[in-house]
Design an enzyme around this catalytic site. Structure first.
Site, short mmCIF file in Angstrom:
data_model
loop_
_atom_site.label_atom_id
_atom_site.label_comp_id
_atom_site.label_asym_id
_atom_site.label_seq_id
_atom_site.Cartn_x
_atom_site.Cartn_y
_atom_site.Cartn_z
N LEU A 1 0.88 -1.16 0.18
CA LEU A 1 -0.07 -0.13 -0.05
C LEU A 1 0.87 1.27 0.02
O LEU A 1 0.60 2.34 -0.48
CB LEU A 1 -0.96 -0.01 1.31
CG LEU A 1 -1.79 1.23 1.33
CD1 LEU A 1 -2.76 1.33 0.07
CD2 LEU A 1 -2.70 1.22 2.63
N TYR A 2 2.10 1.23 0.75
CA TYR A 2 3.02 2.45 0.77
C TYR A 2 3.38 2.50 -0.78
O TYR A 2 3.42 3.78 -1.35
CB TYR A 2 4.13 1.91 1.55
CG TYR A 2 5.41 3.22 1.53
CD1 TYR A 2 5.12 4.19 1.85
CD2 TYR A 2 6.48 2.59 0.98
CE1 TYR A 2 6.20 5.31 1.80
CE2 TYR A 2 7.62 3.66 0.70
CZ TYR A 2 7.34 4.97 1.32
OH TYR A 2 8.40 5.80 1.00
N ALA A 3 3.61 1.64 -1.46
CA ALA A 3 4.31 1.76 -3.04
C ALA A 3 2.81 2.33 -3.80
O ALA A 3 3.06 3.26 -4.55
CB ALA A 3 4.74 0.43 -3.35
N THR B 1 0.49 4.32 -2.76
CA THR B 1 0.30 5.58 -2.56
C THR B 1 1.37 6.41 -3.04
O THR B 1 0.96 7.86 -3.69
CB THR B 1 0.26 6.10 -0.94
OG1 THR B 1 1.47 5.74 -0.35
CG2 THR B 1 -0.91 5.27 -0.27
#
Length: 438
Positions: free
Chosen positions: A248-250, A252
């Site tokens: 999810l970090y990637a 965003t």
């Protein structure tokens, strides 16, 4: 409020123009007179009680509003002294110097970048919300370093539109370096909403402030090597696919690249995105492997080392903080001017994305071995299979574009950089009395 006495009626003459009261005040007086007549009736006691209850409710409601206002004022920014601090901090100390708003200024990269800008004579204003993702005291210590160098750090959030509007009203920033973000790959499993709040909503809020500013600043921001996701081509180039995020970090950060492109296209904002590759060094983030491994080795705790498919060692393109900062400053120096003004585009604006890495991936077991030698302590290694939590097996940066356009040239290898980190760690956490760096 005490009841009006008969003689008080003389204060409000019926002759127009002598004394004007507002409609609500006159209404309350008429109501009081009516009730006074009612009090003479058999139901006077009951009506009086109702009236007093109404007055009490109104009073408590008013007090609640006053109390809320007091709390708001106590926690707010602004004021003459605050504005003066912002202006002084933003003032360049060198001819043709930049005036830069650095978000995430108390963070790892933000603090180093702010200090480097100040050292060369640029104006710097920091913004940080000191969130508790990791120990806020470390962020406060970084902020103290900035304060010594006369860099003012505003305690606030990039999602606060009023604060951003105020900052841009007080200072005509030439550049914005957006480094504030919710970091970490694995934490997204525990708290996914924080990534959308900081990395998407916060980015949009800041872009809104920038596109409405007059003049518009050039916008440089931190993307991530994580956007390459499941890419298997090595080394990673800016033209490679980035539509298969592994976390999810990637996702965003990839969304951020698309969002900044839209603001560049619609509003004429000059945008430079920087894909950082595993940044490490003194004053680093405690959630990073090299940092937590150092802590565990010194405390005699196991060090968990993940292995990929077929027991392949994970590898990272570790990039020393000083090299990253050089890339950040070069991005600011070469950024073209935004072409919009007050939200209106007047022509095409520069849009760039660069990899900032070291180009020399090192396996995690090798990195642990370097820490063992620097600390003079053997690690208790525990090898486990890499879980499906968003991590990728390797990263490797192709930096040819950054080298060509920014003059970017990393000079610090991992062994040297870790030695500097360990020296800082032992000093900061009080190990110096019994430890030396090897």
């Amino acid at each position: 409020m005490p009841p009006l006495l008969a003689e008080d009626e003389d204060l409000f003459p019926s002759t127009p123009g002598k004394f004007k009261t507002d409609r609500h005040h006159r209404h309350h007086l008429l109501l009081h007179r009516h009730l006074r007549r009612c009090f003479a009736s058999a139901g006077a006691t009951f009506l009086s009680a109702l009236f007093l209850l109404a007055l009490a409710a109104s009073y408590l409601s008013f007090q609640g509003l006053v109390s809320s206002g007091d709390r708001l004022l106590a926690a707010s920014w602004g004021g003459i002294q605050w504005e003066k601090q912002v202006r002084v901090s933003a003032q360049p100390r060198r001819p043709a110097g930049l005036s830069v708003l650095v978000t995430g200024a108390a963070g790892f990269v933000g603090a180093h970048a702010s200090l480097a800008l100040r050292k060369r004579g640029d104006g710097v204003v920091g913004l940080d919300n000191f969130n508790p993702y990791y120990d806020p005291s470390l962020k406060r210590s970084r902020a103290s370093l900035l304060r010594v160098q006369k860099v003012f750090v505003v305690d606030g959030d990039v999602n606060d539109a009023r604060l951003l509007a105020k900052l841009f009203d007080v200072v005509a920033f030439t550049h914005v370096m957006h480094l504030a973000a919710q970091a970490g790959v694995r934490y997204a499993i525990e708290n996914p909403h924080s990534y959308v709040h900081s990395n998407v909503a916060g980015l949009v809020g800041l872009l809104e402030a920038c596109k409405s500013a007059n003049p518009q600043p050039a916008f440089v921001w931190a993307s991530s090597s994580s956007v390459y996701g499941l890419n298997e081509k090595s080394p990673f180039s800016e033209s490679d696919r980035t539509d298969r995020p592994a976390s999810l970090y990637a996702a965003t950060k990839k969304a951020g690249e698309e969002i900044t492109h839209a603001y560049n296209h619609i509003y004429g904002l000059s945008v430079t995105g920087l894909r950082f590759f595993t940044v490490y060094g003194p004053w680093g983030r405690p959630d990073m492997a090299y940092f937590s491994f150092t802590r565990n080795i010194l405390q005699g705790k196991p060090v968990t080392i993940y292995r990929g498919k077929n027991r392949v060692d994970l590898a990272r393109d570790f990039t020393y903080i000083d090299d990253i900062v050089k890339g950040c400053l070069a991005s600011l120096d070469t950024a073209g001017k935004s072409t919009g003004s007050g939200g209106k585009k007047r022509g095409p604006a520069q849009y760039r994305i660069f990899n900032l890495g070291n180009t020399s991936p090192v396996t995690v077991p090798e990195m642990v071995g370097m820490l063992e030698r620097h600390l003079g302590v053997k690690a208790r290694r525990r090898e486990v299979e890499m879980p499906g939590n968003g991590d990728v097996p390797f990263t490797h940066a192709n930096i040819s574009s950054a080298r060509l356009e920014l003059g970017y040239k990393p000079t610090t290898d991992l062994r040297t950089g870790l030695k500097r980190f360990v020296k800082w760690y032992l000093s900061y956490y009080g190990y110096n009395h019994g430890k030396s760096v090897h």
